[in-house]
Write a protein that holds these residues in place. Sequence first.
Motif, PDB file in Angstrom:
ATOM      1  N   ARG A 196      -4.521   2.790  -5.071  1.00  0.00           N
ATOM      2  CA  ARG A 196      -3.421   3.415  -5.476  1.00  0.00           C
ATOM      3  C   ARG A 196      -3.222   4.097  -6.848  1.00  0.00           C
ATOM      4  NH1 ARG A 196      -0.140   5.924  -2.296  1.00  0.00           N
ATOM      5  NH2 ARG A 196       1.940   5.239  -3.281  1.00  0.00           N
ATOM      6  N   ILE A 222      -6.039  -2.939  -3.002  1.00  0.00           N
ATOM      7  CA  ILE A 222      -4.869  -1.906  -2.624  1.00  0.00           C
ATOM      8  C   ILE A 222      -4.503  -1.421  -3.752  1.00  0.00           C
ATOM      9  CG2 ILE A 222      -2.614  -1.762  -1.603  1.00  0.00           C
ATOM     10  CD1 ILE A 222      -3.711  -3.996   0.309  1.00  0.00           C
ATOM     11  N   ALA A 276       0.885  -1.250   0.014  1.00  0.00           N
ATOM     12  CA  ALA A 276      -0.009   0.145  -0.049  1.00  0.00           C
ATOM     13  C   ALA A 276       0.830   1.062  -0.051  1.00  0.00           C
ATOM     14  CB  ALA A 276      -0.851   0.054   1.252  1.00  0.00           C
TER      15      ALA A 276
END
Length: 309
Positions: free
Chosen positions: A160, A156, A128
């Motif tokens: 991002r 995740i 992460a």
Amino acid sequence: MTSSRIVTLTVNPALDLAAEAASVRPVHKIRTFGEHYDAGGGGINVARVVHALGGDTLALFAAGGATGRMIEEMLSEAGVPWQCVPVAGTTRISLTVREQESGLEYRFVPQGPAFNVADGDRILATLAGLEAKWVVASGSLPPGLATDFYARAAHIASARGARFALDTSGAALKASLGQGIDLLKLSLGELESIAGQEVRAPEVQAQQAQGMVRAGRARMIALTLGRDGALLATADRVMRAPAIPVTEHSTVGAGDSFLAGLILGLVQGLSDRDSLRLALAAAAAAVASEGTARISRSKVDALVVQCPA
């Protein structure tokens, strides 16, 4: 996002040992020769190939013990950027022996050390914090990690702003379908495990792969077919290309090399067709080499021109 980095995720890496033997017989002591040691495991192989092809990469992996340190040293020596999440237990050693007498390849692959929930959480927390254009998760899950681990990794990556590619099998594969996978790489056996039936006819393979895309299980599916080449399915079309003929030395890491070439091509802005050609050239280069996914840019460039446009 301006980053072009390809972050690979390997939760069950291995120190790969490849060797040859005149013949393999039960009970007898088998003398081997021509040994090659490589840092291995799906994502690590992908990172090594991306690096060899001049791409920007980072190998994120979990490892422990003396074998884990050897993997770190090998990656450093090869100039491959890496980040390790330390875990208890000793990273596994896999063994591949090619029998000269028959030309057959024997693979011995341990399941790996047991992980716990905290190990998985630390790996995902590390992921992460990384910036990437693509996150490529490849390989088996070690004992102790939940089957939805890769699904969590996909979420995740999406959060991002990264795209997510997956190459795994079994329960981990089935638990990840429909969980935000941008590219899913399958072998024929893995496709058949999802379909619940044999899928041998080329037109049926295409229908099954494209049907999975249209059902939302992944945005793109790459199906590798060994000597029969590969296909790439999107919601709009299916592209198929033959394998590039080479003299076979080792099939270990060929699928990872394929995935590395495909992702790198997409990152570099190549068309889907040209990315597929680069993937097949990388796979052929790996098959023609000894050891695990040992390729060079010059070999891949020479093979790309042999793949039909």
